[in-house]
Scaffold this motif. Structure first.
Motif, mmCIF file in Angstrom:
data_model
loop_
_atom_site.group_PDB
_atom_site.id
_atom_site.type_symbol
_atom_site.label_atom_id
_atom_site.label_comp_id
_atom_site.label_asym_id
_atom_site.label_seq_id
_atom_site.Cartn_x
_atom_site.Cartn_y
_atom_site.Cartn_z
ATOM 1 N N ALA A 302 -8.724 -0.835 4.249
ATOM 2 C CA ALA A 302 -7.272 -0.943 4.073
ATOM 3 C C ALA A 302 -6.889 -0.807 2.601
ATOM 4 C CB ALA A 302 -6.772 -2.278 4.620
ATOM 5 N N ASN A 303 -7.858 -0.965 1.709
ATOM 6 C CA ASN A 303 -7.566 -0.893 0.269
ATOM 7 C C ASN A 303 -7.034 0.499 -0.098
ATOM 8 O OD1 ASN A 303 -7.417 -1.331 -2.432
ATOM 9 N ND2 ASN A 303 -9.602 -1.740 -2.745
ATOM 10 N N GLY A 304 -5.797 0.544 -0.523
ATOM 11 C CA GLY A 304 -5.198 1.817 -0.932
ATOM 12 C C GLY A 304 -4.635 2.639 0.211
ATOM 13 N N ARG A 305 -4.806 2.161 1.448
ATOM 14 C CA ARG A 305 -4.329 2.939 2.598
ATOM 15 C C ARG A 305 -2.801 2.805 2.716
ATOM 16 N NH1 ARG A 305 -7.675 1.571 7.767
ATOM 17 N NH2 ARG A 305 -6.426 -0.318 7.693
ATOM 18 N N CYS A 306 -2.120 3.882 2.888
ATOM 19 C CA CYS A 306 -0.652 3.965 3.028
ATOM 20 C C CYS A 306 0.085 3.671 1.717
ATOM 21 C CB CYS A 306 -0.102 3.052 4.120
ATOM 22 S SG CYS A 306 -0.923 3.236 5.688
ATOM 23 N N TYR A 307 -0.286 2.590 1.035
ATOM 24 C CA TYR A 307 0.343 2.227 -0.232
ATOM 25 C C TYR A 307 -0.750 1.781 -1.215
ATOM 26 C CZ TYR A 307 5.129 2.124 1.602
ATOM 27 O OH TYR A 307 6.341 2.471 2.131
ATOM 28 N N PRO A 308 -0.633 2.122 -2.491
ATOM 29 C CA PRO A 308 -1.569 1.562 -3.467
ATOM 30 C C PRO A 308 -1.255 0.087 -3.697
ATOM 31 C CG PRO A 308 0.052 2.963 -4.570
ATOM 32 C CD PRO A 308 0.370 3.009 -3.098
ATOM 33 N N SER A 309 -2.249 -0.680 -4.084
ATOM 34 C CA SER A 309 -1.969 -2.086 -4.377
ATOM 35 C C SER A 309 -2.502 -2.457 -5.753
ATOM 36 C CB SER A 309 -2.553 -2.996 -3.300
ATOM 37 O OG SER A 309 -3.901 -2.711 -3.086
ATOM 38 N N THR A 310 -1.829 -3.423 -6.357
ATOM 39 C CA THR A 310 -2.222 -3.908 -7.682
ATOM 40 C C THR A 310 -3.497 -4.739 -7.583
ATOM 41 O OG1 THR A 310 0.111 -3.969 -8.227
ATOM 42 C CG2 THR A 310 -1.345 -5.182 -9.693
#
Ligand SMILES: Cc1ncc(C[n+]2csc(CCOP(=O)(O)OP(=O)(O)O)c2C)c(N)n1
Length: 553
Positions: A302-310
């Motif tokens: 899920a890391n980085g999937r659909c949206y990047p995350s901080t």
């Protein structure tokens, strides 16, 4: 001395050991050793669906609404294939579920002998619609395969797992084995330093928002602590009811409406927990979410999937949020205007939606009043659900909502049966209400007979416009108004109800709904309130598919 039993019998005993109280399927030569044992042992209620498609959706909904392992039992070949639509939905929703299917006798298997009931390469078909699929290779290894299948289905991210058991192995006589316990899924424990970093970043936020997905459904207590500290909450469709949808800090599942997107811009942190951030809930990933965006998910992919995350923390949602709440206790200083602004955004979004419903606004209130607080809310894919059913009818428990997240019509009736049976065998005390369109409802109509036979206790609100309403709206919006293939010849449900033996009421005006629901209340088995939409009239705003971002030309 141990008595000899079939492998099928040992499988039935293992299912009981897993806490299974209901299973769904269609009996066949290729699963009779298992079903014979289930009946003989008498501990699991087996529901005879009219088709494997329905059975799979029944097991799915039973699992979702009771937080137990769903079980569907099919025959091999065509029958296992029939279950695939329901399996796709269970895979989409991440439902912990076991699909047990038969298989032809081992000596003839995989040899291209045109042997009756064989699906060439059934395992590949099942792998495509399951989290994992295995074949039982011998009587000696059967229970070990089932142990691993159940462990896999229940391990986050949960999902449906298929096991095919050749019929000669199912029928083989063995000494009744010491029934093994299920292997508990290993919890994904959060890394303490990762939680510290996340807490450090969130402690600075003045307007922090949680986005809760289905993966956070077991984390209600930790979420409540964070909300008490000042976090606001919004949910995906799967995450509904983790926080009661009438809570003042909740936007409910109003997650993409324009006033909410404007509100997001005023937030200074979002923590996404256990959510796919699905395309139809994020304007195809263009919805502007608050920044910085942090994410907790049990699935490392899920890391980085659909949206990047901080920051991304790979962990079980419940454990991670508990640890986070411990760290954040006493550290948050939330903007006093945050709550007022959240309420205003919610109210604006609600008002716009309700206005677009036109006359159907009254239906929402009537169903909500009838539902009370303890109910299951099952929906097929129909305009009424895409508009109000998915968000405006308020939910109060995280397992109360069931809906085909993959967008397939026709699963709702079977899902209502699975939900009602689940409520009975696991004794949840919840009533079950199904919202369906006439197009979706007719797709699996045979399951009405199953519902009557099983005395499955639910009320259908059938939105009958004698057509595929949303298809017409899309044709108006995108195909120059060429309305083709969307008119439906519809059953006379009053006559159908009489012949099948269920209670039915038709209303031509929404003012009749409260009395109609009242008249059906307390009657055993399935009940139908049919809304004659041709008499009531259209919605004020036409719904023509999930909203997308207006593209700037
Ligand atoms: C299994 C499947 N087949 C076809 C479709 C395409 N489809 C989406 S909505 C819809 C019409 C549903 O009609 P109805 O249940 O009457 O609800 P309404 O649109 O009238 O509210 C169809 C055919 C689909 N989503 N799933």
């Amino acid at each position: 001395m141990n008595r000899k039993v079939t492998v099928g019998h040992a499988i039935a005993a293992f299912l009981e050991r897993c806490g299974v109280k209901a299973a769904f399927g269609v009996i066949s030569i290729h699963n009779m050793p298992i079903l014979d044992a289930i009946a003989e042992r008498g501990a699991i209620r087996f529901v005879s669906a009219r088709g494997e498609a329905g059975a799979a959706s029944m097991a799915d909904a039973c699992a979702r609404t009771t937080r137990t392992l769903g079980v569907v039992i099919t025959s091999t070949g065509t029958a296992a294939g029939n279950a695939c639509g329901g399996m796709v939905e269970a895979l989409t929703a991440g439902t912990p579920m076991l699909h047990i299917t038969g298989q032809i006798e081992t000596p003839y298997l995989d040899r291209n002998l045109a042997y009756i009931h064989e699906a060439p390469d059934q395992l590949t078909m099942l792998r495509a619609v399951s989290k994992q699929a295995w074949r039982v290779r011998s009587a000696e290894t059967a229970l070990a395969t089932f142990q691993e299948a159940v462990r896999c289905a229940l391990s986050a991210p949960t999902g449906p797992v298929s096991v095919e058991v050749p019929i000669d192995i199912q029928a083989e006589l063995i000494e009744m084995p010491e029934c093994p316990d299920p292997v508990a899924p290993a919890p994904n424990i959060p890394d303490a330093r990762a939680i510290e970093r996340l807490a450090g970043a969130l402690a600075k936020a003045k307007r922090p928002l949680l986005w809760l997905g289905g993966g956070a459904r077991g984390a209600g207590a930790a979420v409540a602590r964070l909300v008490a500290m000042g976090f606001g909450v919004v949910s995906s469709t799967q995450g509904r009811g983790i926080v009661a949808e009438d809570h003042p800090m909740s936007l409910g599942a109003y997650n993409l409406q324009p006033p909410v997107e404007t509100f997001y811009a005023s937030c200074d942190a979002m923590l996404v927990v256990g959510s796919r951030l699905r395309g139809n809930e994020t304007l195809k990933y263009l919805l502007k979410l608050p920044q910085p965006l942090f994410r907790i998910d049990a699935d490392p992919q899920a890391n980085g999937r659909c949206y990047p995350s901080t920051l991304f923390v790979c962990a079980d949602a419940k454990l991670a949020l508990e640890a986070l709440a411990d760290q954040l206790e006493g550290r948050l200083r939330v903007d006093p205007a945050f709550k007022t602004d959240l309420r205003a955004a919610h109210e604006q979004a609600v008002a716009a939606l309700r206005d677009g419903l036109g006359p159907y606004d009254a239906l929402v209130d009537a169903v909500q009043a009838h539902a009370g607080k303890r109910f299951n809310w099952v929906r097929d894919v129909t305009v009424s659900n895409s508009t109000w059913g998915n968000r405006e009818l308020r939910l109060f428990e995280p397992t109360a909502g069931v809906h085909a997240l993959g967008g397939g019509i026709g699963l709702g009736l079977a899902m209502a049966i699975g939900t009602a049976v689940g409520a009975a065998v696991y004794d949840s005390g919840r009533k079950t209400i199904l919202l369906a369109g006439d197009g979706g409802f007719v797709l699996n109509l045979g399951e009405l007979a199953c519902a009557v036979q099983e005395k499955a206790d639910f009320t259908v609100v059938l939105m009958n416009d004698q057509s595929y309403g949303v298809i017409k709206n899309i044709q108006d919006a995108q195909y120059g108004g060429r309305r083709v293939y969307a008119e439906l010849h519809t059953a006379d449900y009053a006559v159908l109800a009489e012949s099948l033996g269920f209670v039915h009421r038709r209303v031509k005006s929404l003012a009749e709904v409260p009395a109609g629901l009242q008249a059906l209340a307390g009657r055993p088995g399935p009940k139908m309130l049919e809304v004659d939409m041709l008499a009531v009239g259209g919605f004020k705003s036409a719904f023509a598919g999930p909203p997308v971002k207006a593209t700037v030309k």
